[in-house]
Design a protein around this motif. Structure first.
Motif, mmCIF file in Angstrom:
data_model
loop_
_atom_site.group_PDB
_atom_site.id
_atom_site.type_symbol
_atom_site.label_atom_id
_atom_site.label_comp_id
_atom_site.label_asym_id
_atom_site.label_seq_id
_atom_site.Cartn_x
_atom_site.Cartn_y
_atom_site.Cartn_z
ATOM 1 N N VAL A 1 -11.328 -0.102 -4.991
ATOM 2 C CA VAL A 1 -12.523 0.616 -5.000
ATOM 3 C C VAL A 1 -12.643 2.048 -5.034
ATOM 4 N N PHE A 2 -11.931 2.502 -4.623
ATOM 5 C CA PHE A 2 -11.930 4.059 -4.417
ATOM 6 C C PHE A 2 -10.836 4.740 -4.854
ATOM 7 N N VAL B 1 -8.784 8.530 -3.607
ATOM 8 C CA VAL B 1 -7.614 8.681 -2.831
ATOM 9 C C VAL B 1 -6.534 9.598 -3.307
ATOM 10 N N ILE B 2 -6.265 9.507 -4.834
ATOM 11 C CA ILE B 2 -5.705 10.547 -5.489
ATOM 12 C C ILE B 2 -6.263 11.847 -5.266
ATOM 13 N N GLY B 3 -7.465 12.107 -5.316
ATOM 14 C CA GLY B 3 -7.981 13.485 -5.195
ATOM 15 C C GLY B 3 -8.173 13.844 -3.727
ATOM 16 N N ALA B 4 -7.546 13.186 -2.719
ATOM 17 C CA ALA B 4 -7.788 13.541 -1.457
ATOM 18 C C ALA B 4 -9.182 13.363 -0.926
ATOM 19 N N THR B 5 -10.116 12.706 -1.382
ATOM 20 C CA THR B 5 -11.391 12.726 -1.158
ATOM 21 C C THR B 5 -11.996 11.357 -0.653
ATOM 22 N N PHE B 6 -11.068 10.496 -0.207
ATOM 23 C CA PHE B 6 -11.493 9.176 -0.082
ATOM 24 C C PHE B 6 -12.563 8.963 1.298
ATOM 25 N N PRO B 7 -13.731 8.313 1.063
ATOM 26 C CA PRO B 7 -14.759 8.114 2.115
ATOM 27 C C PRO B 7 -14.373 7.148 3.225
ATOM 28 N N HIS B 8 -13.742 7.933 4.187
ATOM 29 C CA HIS B 8 -13.072 6.879 5.409
ATOM 30 C C HIS B 8 -14.468 6.441 6.315
ATOM 31 N N PHE C 1 -17.063 3.989 -8.461
ATOM 32 C CA PHE C 1 -15.664 3.245 -8.054
ATOM 33 C C PHE C 1 -14.790 3.179 -9.161
ATOM 34 N N SER C 2 -13.552 3.113 -8.640
ATOM 35 C CA SER C 2 -12.306 3.555 -9.732
ATOM 36 C C SER C 2 -11.075 2.458 -9.050
ATOM 37 N N LEU D 1 -9.363 -3.170 -11.242
ATOM 38 C CA LEU D 1 -10.459 -3.655 -11.630
ATOM 39 C C LEU D 1 -11.325 -2.693 -12.625
ATOM 40 N N LYS D 2 -12.382 -3.326 -13.131
ATOM 41 C CA LYS D 2 -13.191 -2.349 -14.016
ATOM 42 C C LYS D 2 -14.482 -3.167 -14.238
ATOM 43 N N ASP D 3 -15.316 -2.489 -14.761
ATOM 44 C CA ASP D 3 -16.727 -2.882 -14.995
ATOM 45 C C ASP D 3 -17.399 -3.322 -13.809
#
Length: 314
Positions: free
Chosen positions: A194-195, A199-206, A243-244, A248-250
């Motif tokens: 989903v996110f 995660v990669i950008g260190a901005t995950f919405p915990h 979402f990314s 998954l996509k679309d």
């Protein structure tokens, strides 16, 4: 003195692995290199798979890679999730077409990695009503509608049918670990499906994960007992382009009624319709202010394969 210089150079290489000589053009700078490592982990599923992909020519040790993932807060893969998707695709087609097991297995593409022995074992568990693993599925709804559910196209698993390059429409779902808390198991799915970019950008919405999550349903899919959770996303996270994932996509917020009736004729992954049906029932009970224990049922896939005769070719 020469030995000291060599030791200092080795220490420098360990501290700054992106400066090491390699045949592959890795990102420069420690932060960029670490982001690349995290991204490759999500793409390939395990650290070992990343090393194999680059023929072990990565300027970092296995232990260092694990430490980077730990520093980034990555929840490690609980199991071969691609194999979960593969087995669900296989058994869905087996139940639909009712063709000999061996004949279907021989049609599998080269990328199909689940062994026939494993599939036989799972089928046996399904017929006996036994679950041996656990999983998590997420029913994610936007802030302004509890009847719309987030679904997406699974691009991690080739479709069995000829000419179909990708897999089914799915909820975010995958394996879980019994020793992990519910929050950690939910976090794993959100990170992977989903996110991922966050995660990669260190901005995950915990903050989207409830402090004390409770499943509204236990659903048996193949030999996996899946805990299904509902999470309402805040307004800032209720846009489908937010979402990314590499799996998954679309992404789409689809009305639960459309999923249940499936007028569009979509190919839903096994368990998706069952989970949404359970969610619809759960909403009805909540609206009547009824306190309930989690619903518990078998998926339609399990029910179908428990009753049909599966012929085996000798």
């Amino acid at each position: 003195m020469e030995n000291l210089e060599i030791a200092l150079e080795q220490e420098k290489k360990l501290k700054y692995p992106f400066d090491m000589t390699s045949k592959h053009p890795f990102p420069q700078g420690e932060e960029n290199f670490n982001k690349w490592l995290v991204s490759e982990y999500f793409k390939n599923g395990t650290v070992e798979a990343v090393f194999r992909k680059y023929r072990y020519d990565i300027p970092i040790s296995y232990a260092q890679y694990q430490r980077v993932l730990g520093k980034w807060g990555i929840v490690k893969t609980a199991g071969p999730n691609s194999k979960l998707a593969e087995s669900l695709e296989f058994f869905s087609y087996l139940a639909k077409e009712n063709i000999p097991f061996e004949k279907l297995y021989k049609k599998m593409p080269p990328s199909f990695r689940t062994s026939a022995v494993t599939l036989y074992r799972i089928l046996g568990y399904m017929k006996e009503g036994i679950t041996r693993r656990i999983g998590v599925a997420l029913v994610l709804t936007p802030y302004n509608s509890n009847t719309k559910v987030l679904i997406a196209h699974d691009i991690s698993t080739p479709r069995i049918e000829l000419g179909k390059s990708f897999g089914s429409i799915s909820l975010p779902m995958g394996y879980a670990r019994k020793r992990d808390t519910r929050k950690v198991n939910i976090l794993r799915i959100l990170q992977q499906e989903v996110f991922t970019k966050d995660v990669i950008g260190a901005t995950f919405p915990h903050y989207v994960i409830p402090d004390f999550p409770e499943p509204f349903m236990y659903l048996d899919i193949a030999d996996v007992r899946v805990s299904v959770f509902h999470i309402t996303l805040p307004k800032n996270l209720s846009r489908k382009n937010f979402f990314s994932s590499y799996k998954l996509k679309d992404y789409l917020f689809e009305d639960k009624k459309n999923i249940l009736e499936n007028i569009q004729g979509r190919n839903y992954r096994a368990g998706v319709v069952d989970a949404v049906k359970g969610y619809s029932k759960y909403l009805g009970l909540v609206e009547r202010n009824l306190v309930i224990n989690p619903l518990q049922t078998q998926s339609l896939l399990n029910k179908d394969l428990a009753t049909i005769t599966v012929d085996l070719e000798i």
